[in-house]
Enzyme design. Structure first.
Site, PDB file in Angstrom:
ATOM      1  N   ASP A 199      60.364  55.443  44.255  1.00  8.52           N
ATOM      2  CA  ASP A 199      59.158  55.888  44.303  1.00  8.52           C
ATOM      3  C   ASP A 199      59.027  57.261  45.768  1.00  8.52           C
ATOM      4  O   ASP A 199      58.867  58.439  45.681  1.00  8.52           O
ATOM      5  CB  ASP A 199      57.599  55.460  43.911  1.00  8.52           C
ATOM      6  CG  ASP A 199      57.871  55.248  42.580  1.00  8.52           C
ATOM      7  OD1 ASP A 199      57.995  55.574  41.266  1.00  8.52           O
ATOM      8  OD2 ASP A 199      57.347  54.322  41.958  1.00  8.52           O
ATOM      9  N   ASP A 210      45.946  50.272  46.470  1.00  6.87           N
ATOM     10  CA  ASP A 210      46.267  50.845  47.959  1.00  6.87           C
ATOM     11  C   ASP A 210      45.629  52.528  48.028  1.00  6.87           C
ATOM     12  O   ASP A 210      46.169  52.426  49.280  1.00  6.87           O
ATOM     13  CB  ASP A 210      48.072  50.475  47.962  1.00  6.87           C
ATOM     14  CG  ASP A 210      48.240  49.158  48.104  1.00  6.87           C
ATOM     15  OD1 ASP A 210      46.894  48.201  48.570  1.00  6.87           O
ATOM     16  OD2 ASP A 210      49.261  48.495  47.617  1.00  6.87           O
TER      17      ASP A 210
HETATM   18  N1  ARG Z   1      46.780  42.917  44.002  1.00  5.59           N
HETATM   19  C1  ARG Z   1      46.746  43.292  45.447  1.00  5.59           C
HETATM   20  C2  ARG Z   1      46.193  43.568  46.022  1.00  5.59           C
HETATM   21  O1  ARG Z   1      45.948  45.210  45.771  1.00  5.59           O
HETATM   22  C3  ARG Z   1      48.495  43.229  45.754  1.00  5.59           C
HETATM   23  C4  ARG Z   1      49.036  44.696  45.390  1.00  5.59           C
HETATM   24  C5  ARG Z   1      50.603  44.348  45.848  1.00  5.59           C
HETATM   25  N2  ARG Z   1      51.230  45.220  44.520  1.00  5.59           N
HETATM   26  C6  ARG Z   1      51.893  44.615  44.354  1.00  5.59           C
HETATM   27  N3  ARG Z   1      52.954  45.693  43.978  1.00  5.59           N
HETATM   28  N4  ARG Z   1      52.475  43.319  43.773  1.00  5.59           N
HETATM   29  O2  ARG Z   1      45.973  43.387  47.466  1.00  5.59           O
END
Ligand code: ARG
Length: 400
Positions: free
Chosen positions: A16, A126
């Site tokens: 990506d 994120d």
């Molecule tokens: N859900 C967690 C957060 O929002 C982790 C997200 C991380 N990404 C993944 N590909 N697991 O902090």
């Protein structure tokens, strides 16, 4: 007219973010893409990642090692705040985002870029963390998020990349989406999307399955200075060493696995697996040392602050006035949180078995049931008379 001329892109080396490079140039008229890969101790070779960005069309490919700041400026304050989202998640991924955003903003300034970019989709936390952190540090900087708009499936993304010389993933790529750094791993997608199914053992890397852990317990001793972990088994450790060593020791006993359904900021529930051995042990030990060194009212009041603090980390408000204000409170509470905590690691459990501090508020003469007792038992009567006054008056009213 493009959306921006020069862009600093947060880069991981994955499909990506690689596709973001030609996409920004071809579709959005960006002239120069500078990539930035943050070394957060994910244990991955970053030189190939650096080269891949150049092959994918970046003008400049930066790798910044931010590990020390990650532990000192992000993990340690989170430990002082006992920050655990929804009572389970020690925030390894969430804590890294504001730091990456900071590196992006600094690079944008250095290279006189007019925008920063990232490869987050529109469904996750994120994107919020990046965007809000960038805005907090530089409200004039544009933020581009191609993957939030391009609407391509995984296959289409790979095909698009191939047109611009980005190799499709060679090995059959992992069915999981994994984020990893010094503080832990976050794993989602694939079979994990069925919340009724037990996660396959293959998703774990930092923690052993209980069947494979040692059959003897292991004791460790963690020393804190003003709420900051500083020693392990009596030896001073620098922040990175301390976290790495603890990850090993604690993970070896199967401690630090978390399987949860969490509430994302964007309103979706998601099933996430976490491994965060050092953070789990450190927060537990830290909280215990606080129970010895803080007064009851501060301990109890701080719990509410901790909850808010955990939520603001999760919700992307690391750089915010609320965070700064809560930091002032938390720092004040940590003045006397120094001492050591002994932990027993065994078969998936980290049990606190002892604690010690020069600032201990535990008073043996008050606590004892033995002959040394100095507590004035008679004083209790007057205390209870006044304490119970409102209840006595209420009970005497007789209006049932
Ligand atoms: N859900 C967690 C957060 O929002 C982790 C997200 C991380 N990404 C993944 N590909 N697991 O902090």
């Amino acid at each position: 007219m493009g959306r921006a001329k020069k862009v600093v892109l947060a880069y991981s080396g994955g499909v990506d973010t690689s596709v973001c490079i030609p996409y920004l140039k071809q579709e959005w008229g960006v002239e120069e893409v500078i990539t930035l890969a943050a070394d957060l101790g994910q244990g991955e070779e970053l030189e190939p990642v650096r080269e891949k960005a150049l092959k994918s069309g970046a003008t400049e490919s930066l790798v910044v090692n931010v590990q020390e700041s990650f532990i000192k400026d992000y993990a340690f304050p989170a430990i002082q705040a006992n920050a655990i989202y929804e009572n389970r998640y020690p925030l390894a991924t969430a804590l890294a985002r504001p730091l990456i955003a900071k590196a992006l903003v600094e690079a944008a300034q250095k290279y006189e870029a007019d925008a920063v970019a990232h490869g987050c989709t529109g469904k996750g936390n994120d994107q919020v963390r990046f965007d809000v952190a960038v805005t907090a540090m530089n409200p004039d900087l544009k933020i581009l998020a191609p993957a939030r708009e391009w609407g391509m499936s995984r296959e289409e993304t790979i095909a698009y990349g191939e047109r611009f010389g980005i190799p499709s993933p060679v090995k059959k790529s992992s069915p999981y989406s994994i984020d990893k750094n010094l503080l832990g791993r976050s794993i989602e997608a694939g079979v994990l999307e069925d919340p009724s199914q037990e996660p396959p053992e293959e998703v774990y890397e930092m923690t052993k399955a209980i069947v494979d852990t040692p059959n003897e317990p292991e004791y460790i001793e963690i020393g804190f200075v003003k709420g900051i972990p500083a020693t392990l088994n009596g030896e001073s450790k620098n922040p990175i060493e301390l976290i790495s060593k603890l990850n090993q020791l604690v993970g070896n006993h199967g401690v630090g696995r978390i399987d949860m359904i969490e509430n994302r900021l964007v309103g979706i529930k998601s099933r996430e697996i976490y491994e965060s051995p050092a953070m789990v042990a450190l927060i537990q030990a830290h909280r215990d040392l606080e129970s010895l060194t803080l007064t009851g009212d501060v301990t109890q009041y701080k719990r509410g602050i901790e909850e808010t603090y955990s939520q603001l980390i999760y919700n992307g408000l690391w750089f915010s006035p609320l965070k700064a204000a809560l930091d002032a409170f938390i720092q004040q509470t940590q003045e006397r949180v120094s001492g050591t905590v002994r932990m027993k690691l065994f078969k998936g459990n980290a049990t606190i078995v002892g604690r010690r501090s020069d600032n201990s508020l535990y008073n043996p003469e008050m606590a004892t049931y033995g002959a040394e007792d100095r507590f004035d038992h008679k004083a209790a009567e007057g205390f209870i008379y006044i304490w119970g006054m409102p209840t006595r008056i209420w009970a005497g009213q007789n209006n049932s």
